[in-house]
Design a protein around this motif. Structure first.
Motif, mmCIF file in Angstrom:
data_model
loop_
_atom_site.group_PDB
_atom_site.id
_atom_site.type_symbol
_atom_site.label_atom_id
_atom_site.label_comp_id
_atom_site.label_asym_id
_atom_site.label_seq_id
_atom_site.Cartn_x
_atom_site.Cartn_y
_atom_site.Cartn_z
ATOM 1 N N VAL A 158 6.570 -5.267 -7.614
ATOM 2 C CA VAL A 158 6.932 -4.420 -6.472
ATOM 3 C C VAL A 158 8.040 -3.456 -6.884
ATOM 4 C CG1 VAL A 158 8.008 -4.435 -4.175
ATOM 5 C CG2 VAL A 158 6.173 -6.063 -4.720
ATOM 6 N N ASP A 159 9.063 -3.974 -7.583
ATOM 7 C CA ASP A 159 10.169 -3.128 -8.029
ATOM 8 C C ASP A 159 9.710 -2.054 -9.007
ATOM 9 O OD1 ASP A 159 12.063 -4.443 -6.469
ATOM 10 O OD2 ASP A 159 12.537 -5.898 -8.046
ATOM 11 N N ARG A 160 8.649 -2.348 -9.743
ATOM 12 C CA ARG A 160 8.090 -1.373 -10.698
ATOM 13 C C ARG A 160 7.045 -0.461 -10.039
ATOM 14 N NH1 ARG A 160 7.271 -3.160 -16.534
ATOM 15 N NH2 ARG A 160 5.150 -2.511 -16.097
ATOM 16 N N HIS A 161 6.923 -0.561 -8.733
ATOM 17 C CA HIS A 161 5.966 0.241 -7.963
ATOM 18 C C HIS A 161 4.529 -0.008 -8.409
ATOM 19 C CE1 HIS A 161 9.462 2.222 -6.310
ATOM 20 N NE2 HIS A 161 9.892 2.434 -7.532
ATOM 21 N N GLU A 162 4.212 -1.289 -8.561
ATOM 22 C CA GLU A 162 2.865 -1.729 -8.948
ATOM 23 C C GLU A 162 2.337 -2.691 -7.885
ATOM 24 O OE1 GLU A 162 3.890 -1.563 -13.731
ATOM 25 O OE2 GLU A 162 3.817 -3.499 -12.714
ATOM 26 N N PRO A 163 2.036 -2.166 -6.690
ATOM 27 C CA PRO A 163 1.649 -3.046 -5.585
ATOM 28 C C PRO A 163 0.349 -3.809 -5.838
ATOM 29 C CG PRO A 163 1.320 -0.744 -4.993
ATOM 30 C CD PRO A 163 2.050 -0.764 -6.297
ATOM 31 N N ASP A 164 -0.596 -3.205 -6.551
ATOM 32 C CA ASP A 164 -1.862 -3.900 -6.797
ATOM 33 C C ASP A 164 -1.639 -5.159 -7.632
ATOM 34 O OD1 ASP A 164 -3.195 -1.989 -5.342
ATOM 35 O OD2 ASP A 164 -3.831 -0.832 -7.097
#
Length: 176
Positions: A158-164
């Motif tokens: 999530v912090d790395r902007h990888e929601p999938d």
């Protein structure tokens, strides 16, 4: 000037030791009433004698001149026993020390899943998400049935902007 450190020692390691509790050390320091006497706080000894390390360190930090770290029960490197060093050092804001201690533990004993987990938490706190991802993946490889490692791994995604990827891990957590 000279700094004098006094250190309580656990009676399991040294039976008959007079100075064995932090409260005794503080009483001696107060009685001496000088500004160059400090508490040498050894996590190994104080966990054996007092426990509740996080609260005690938080309360005593202004009077601690030096802190030693070794794990309980056998006075080995951090991550080999019952003390959660990452948590403790994070509680007192010593993120760099926490990272260094946990990296030493993972270098010395790469199979210590708790050390990898603690390192991941510290790296998240330092916002070094790529490194946290590596540490937490190692933790989940060593402890695949532990939901806490997987949860933190999802948090990093999530912090790395990888929601999938985070959602994939959360779906995986449903198995627990």
């Amino acid at each position: 000037g000279i700094k004098l450190h006094i250190e309580p020692i656990n009676t399991r390691a040294m039976p008959g030791m007079y100075l064995r509790y932090s409260s005794q050390a503080l009483a001696l320091m107060d009685e001496a009433a000088v500004d160059n006497v400090w508490l040498q706080y050894d996590l190994f000894h104080m966990q054996v004698m007092e426990g509740d390390l996080a609260r005690t360190i938080g309360r005593l930090l202004p009077r601690i001149g030096h802190m030693q770290i070794a794990d309980v029960p056998d006075r080995h490197e951090p991550g080999t026993g019952e003390i959660n060093f990452g948590f403790l050092l994070e509680q007192v804001g010593e993120y760099d020390r926490a990272e260094a201690a946990l990296r030493r533990s993972t270098d010395l004993s790469p199979q210590l899943d708790r050390a990898w987990y603690g390192l991941g938490l510290i790296l998240i706190r330092l916002e070094r998400f790529d490194e946290a991802l590596v540490a937490l993946k190692k933790n989940t490889q060593l402890q695949p049935m532990s939901p806490s490692g997987w949860y933190q791994l999802a948090r990093v995604h999530v912090d790395r902007h990888e929601p999938d990827e985070a959602l994939r891990i959360i779906r995986h957590l449903r198995r627990f």
